[in-house]
Design a protein around this motif. Structure first.
Motif, mmCIF file in Angstrom:
data_model
loop_
_atom_site.group_PDB
_atom_site.id
_atom_site.type_symbol
_atom_site.label_atom_id
_atom_site.label_comp_id
_atom_site.label_asym_id
_atom_site.label_seq_id
_atom_site.Cartn_x
_atom_site.Cartn_y
_atom_site.Cartn_z
ATOM 1 N N PHE A 182 4.128 10.395 5.131
ATOM 2 C CA PHE A 182 3.764 10.081 3.748
ATOM 3 C C PHE A 182 2.566 10.947 3.362
ATOM 4 O O PHE A 182 1.571 11.007 4.075
ATOM 5 N N GLY A 183 2.708 11.616 2.230
ATOM 6 C CA GLY A 183 1.613 12.468 1.773
ATOM 7 C C GLY A 183 1.837 13.933 2.084
ATOM 8 O O GLY A 183 1.065 14.796 1.669
ATOM 9 N N ALA A 184 2.922 14.254 2.822
ATOM 10 C CA ALA A 184 3.177 15.669 3.134
ATOM 11 C C ALA A 184 3.669 16.399 1.887
ATOM 12 O O ALA A 184 3.518 17.608 1.766
ATOM 13 N N GLY A 185 4.268 15.680 0.973
ATOM 14 C CA GLY A 185 4.789 16.344 -0.217
ATOM 15 C C GLY A 185 4.711 15.467 -1.441
ATOM 16 O O GLY A 185 3.909 15.675 -2.340
ATOM 17 N N LYS A 201 3.380 5.752 7.600
ATOM 18 C CA LYS A 201 2.674 6.709 8.448
ATOM 19 C C LYS A 201 2.085 7.820 7.591
ATOM 20 O O LYS A 201 2.823 8.563 6.922
ATOM 21 N N LEU A 202 0.765 7.906 7.598
ATOM 22 C CA LEU A 202 0.097 8.937 6.794
ATOM 23 C C LEU A 202 0.223 10.271 7.513
ATOM 24 O O LEU A 202 -0.064 10.376 8.712
ATOM 25 N N ASP A 203 0.637 11.292 6.782
ATOM 26 C CA ASP A 203 0.869 12.610 7.372
ATOM 27 C C ASP A 203 -0.418 13.204 7.940
ATOM 28 O O ASP A 203 -1.506 12.975 7.414
ATOM 29 N N LYS A 204 -0.246 14.012 8.992
ATOM 30 C CA LYS A 204 -1.448 14.564 9.637
ATOM 31 C C LYS A 204 -2.228 15.503 8.724
ATOM 32 O O LYS A 204 -3.412 15.710 8.916
ATOM 33 N N ASN A 205 -1.563 16.043 7.714
ATOM 34 C CA ASN A 205 -2.285 16.963 6.832
ATOM 35 C C ASN A 205 -3.239 16.255 5.873
ATOM 36 O O ASN A 205 -3.959 16.913 5.140
ATOM 37 N N GLU A 216 -11.236 13.072 -1.970
ATOM 38 C CA GLU A 216 -10.262 12.795 -0.905
ATOM 39 C C GLU A 216 -10.504 11.418 -0.293
ATOM 40 O O GLU A 216 -9.568 10.675 -0.002
ATOM 41 N N THR A 217 -11.788 11.088 -0.120
ATOM 42 C CA THR A 217 -12.126 9.776 0.440
ATOM 43 C C THR A 217 -11.550 8.670 -0.435
ATOM 44 O O THR A 217 -10.922 7.722 0.062
ATOM 45 N N ILE A 218 -11.745 8.811 -1.757
ATOM 46 C CA ILE A 218 -11.246 7.772 -2.673
ATOM 47 C C ILE A 218 -9.732 7.663 -2.561
ATOM 48 O O ILE A 218 -9.162 6.567 -2.516
ATOM 49 N N ILE A 219 -9.058 8.814 -2.468
ATOM 50 C CA ILE A 219 -7.595 8.801 -2.408
ATOM 51 C C ILE A 219 -7.114 8.102 -1.128
ATOM 52 O O ILE A 219 -6.293 7.187 -1.181
ATOM 53 N N ILE A 220 -7.663 8.503 0.006
ATOM 54 C CA ILE A 220 -7.189 7.920 1.278
ATOM 55 C C ILE A 220 -7.494 6.414 1.310
ATOM 56 O O ILE A 220 -6.641 5.596 1.658
ATOM 57 N N GLU A 221 -8.733 6.096 0.923
ATOM 58 C CA GLU A 221 -9.149 4.688 0.938
ATOM 59 C C GLU A 221 -8.196 3.834 0.103
ATOM 60 O O GLU A 221 -7.765 2.762 0.517
ATOM 61 N N ASN A 222 -7.835 4.353 -1.047
ATOM 62 C CA ASN A 222 -6.998 3.554 -1.948
ATOM 63 C C ASN A 222 -5.528 3.548 -1.543
ATOM 64 O O ASN A 222 -4.840 2.563 -1.797
ATOM 65 N N ILE A 223 -5.070 4.620 -0.907
ATOM 66 C CA ILE A 223 -3.686 4.593 -0.389
ATOM 67 C C ILE A 223 -3.585 3.536 0.706
ATOM 68 O O ILE A 223 -2.649 2.742 0.741
ATOM 69 N N VAL A 224 -4.580 3.516 1.595
ATOM 70 C CA VAL A 224 -4.549 2.513 2.675
ATOM 71 C C VAL A 224 -4.608 1.112 2.068
ATOM 72 O O VAL A 224 -3.827 0.225 2.432
ATOM 73 N N LEU A 226 -3.767 0.110 -0.928
ATOM 74 C CA LEU A 226 -2.512 -0.181 -1.636
ATOM 75 C C LEU A 226 -1.421 -0.570 -0.634
ATOM 76 O O LEU A 226 -0.731 -1.571 -0.805
ATOM 77 N N ALA A 227 -1.299 0.238 0.432
ATOM 78 C CA ALA A 227 -0.247 -0.020 1.427
ATOM 79 C C ALA A 227 -0.454 -1.389 2.062
ATOM 80 O O ALA A 227 0.497 -2.138 2.263
ATOM 81 N N LYS A 228 -1.706 -1.711 2.341
ATOM 82 C CA LYS A 228 -1.955 -2.996 3.008
ATOM 83 C C LYS A 228 -1.702 -4.166 2.067
ATOM 84 O O LYS A 228 -1.230 -5.216 2.478
ATOM 85 N N GLN A 229 -2.003 -3.943 0.773
ATOM 86 C CA GLN A 229 -1.702 -5.015 -0.187
ATOM 87 C C GLN A 229 -0.187 -5.221 -0.308
ATOM 88 O O GLN A 229 0.277 -6.295 -0.642
ATOM 89 N N LEU A 230 0.560 -4.146 -0.037
ATOM 90 C CA LEU A 230 2.025 -4.256 -0.037
ATOM 91 C C LEU A 230 2.537 -4.775 1.314
ATOM 92 O O LEU A 230 3.718 -4.722 1.604
#
Ligand code: C2E
Ligand code: MG
Ligand code: MG
Length: 288
Positions: A182-185, A201-205, A216-224, A226-230
């Motif tokens: 997730f996040g590779a494209g 699974k968050l992509d290694k890139n 980037e910090t805000i993006i990763i923090e919020n993706i995690v 969001l995913a956990k809320q789901l």
């Protein structure tokens, strides 16, 4: 450069391309017998809980112990096998080997952690993918929630309708469904909304060597978040540096997989470290 009978027609001879074609032809002529001769080998890469740093799962990654070309990684042969559809057989070989291994762990009273198996998008074009997986867990009497079915985000999106139906049926049967890379494209929020998933699974890139910028910090923090809320279990791939693990822990990511903790290793090595560091059936599966 070669001149043909027609004076004005010129062909270019590309040595690299020629080598690649020969290499592929050679692999194609050996792949079936290699499968029979057990030249395809499964490595396991442990997944660790970020808080207790214990092993909470593993991913099965195939290698080819080629008699003349050495130990090949999946990137050397999977693209070809996706073209000629041999991947359909190889993925089931990996899946069946994992089922057999889980059966053995259960029979020997070893700790058991869920094992993820990668499936190519090519399976989404077939009619009996779900039935074949069910037949194998039935054959080895494995609880389906010991198995995570990984499809990449791009596979889910390329055949969205088929993928949705397959994921629903597999999940109904009790398998854990994971979205890989997730996040590779695409980083498609629509797919997170619509697909019945257990693991993201968050992509290694997502992680470069340098520390993330504030954006980037805000993006990763919020993706995690969001995913956990789901209600998804979040696994970060390709963690190589201690600051990355600390950062992921601070944003509440569940599991990590990466060279910082362990490279993919032979099954016997994995079994040894699992005896010492297992946290069986930790964060995954999340409550449904
Ligand atoms: P993947 O499923 O995303 O697997 C993770 C890849 O990242 C693995 O590469 C793993 O060795 C690598 N990796 C893990 N930690 C780190 C790290 O800290 N740094 C870096 N740079 N890399 C790390 P591998 O084993 O070469 O596999 C590549 C891809 O091949 C896999 O990516 C998966 O898409 C595919 N693959 C592997 N085994 C199978 C299989 O049995 N079937 C199918 N269809 N695909 C497979
Ligand atoms: Mg994977
Ligand atoms: Mg991946």
């Amino acid at each position: 450069l070669a001149k043909t009978a027609h004076e004005r027609m010129v062909c270019f001879y590309d040595e690299k391309l020629h080598e690649k074609i020969l290499f592929e032809k050679d692999m194609e002529s050996h792949m079936v017998s290699s499968l029979e001769k057990n030249e395809f080998v499964i490595y396991l890469q442990p997944k660790y809980g970020l808080v207790d740093r214990k092993i909470a799962g593993a991913e099965a990654l195939v290698r080819w112990n080629h008699p003349t070309r050495g130990f090949l990684g999946p990137n050397d042969f999977i693209p070809l096998f996706e073209k000629n559809h041999f991947i359909l057989e190889l993925d089931f070989f990996v899946f069946e080997s994992v089922c057999r291994m889980l059966r053995r762990w259960m029979d020997e009273g070893r700790p058991v952690v869920p094992v993820a198996v990668n499936f190519s998008r090519v399976h989404l074009l077939t009619n009996d993918f779900v039935e074949q997986l069910i037949a194998l867990v039935d054959k080895y009497q494995i609880p389906p929630h010991y198995l995570e079915i990984e499809l990449t985000e791009s596979a889910y999106i390329s055949r969205f309708h088929n993928a949705l139906q397959i994921a629903q049926r597999l999940r109904q049967h009790g398998f854990l469904m994971a979205m890989d890379d997730f996040g590779a494209g695409y980083s498609s929020l629509n797919s997170l909304k619509s697909l019945p998933l257990d693991i993201l699974k968050l992509d290694k890139n997502f992680f470069q060597e340098k520390e993330p910028t504030p954006k980037e910090t805000i993006i990763i923090e919020n993706i995690v978040r969001l995913a956990k809320q789901l209600n998804l279990c979040v696994v970060s791939e390709g963690v190589e540096l201690e600051w990355q693990a600390e950062f992921l822990c601070s944003v509440d990511c569940d599991l990590v997989q990466g060279y910082l903790f362990s490279r993919p290793i032979p099954v016997t090595t994995f079994e040894k470290i699992l005896m010492e560091h297992a946290q069986p059936l930790l964060h995954c599966p999340p409550e449904r």
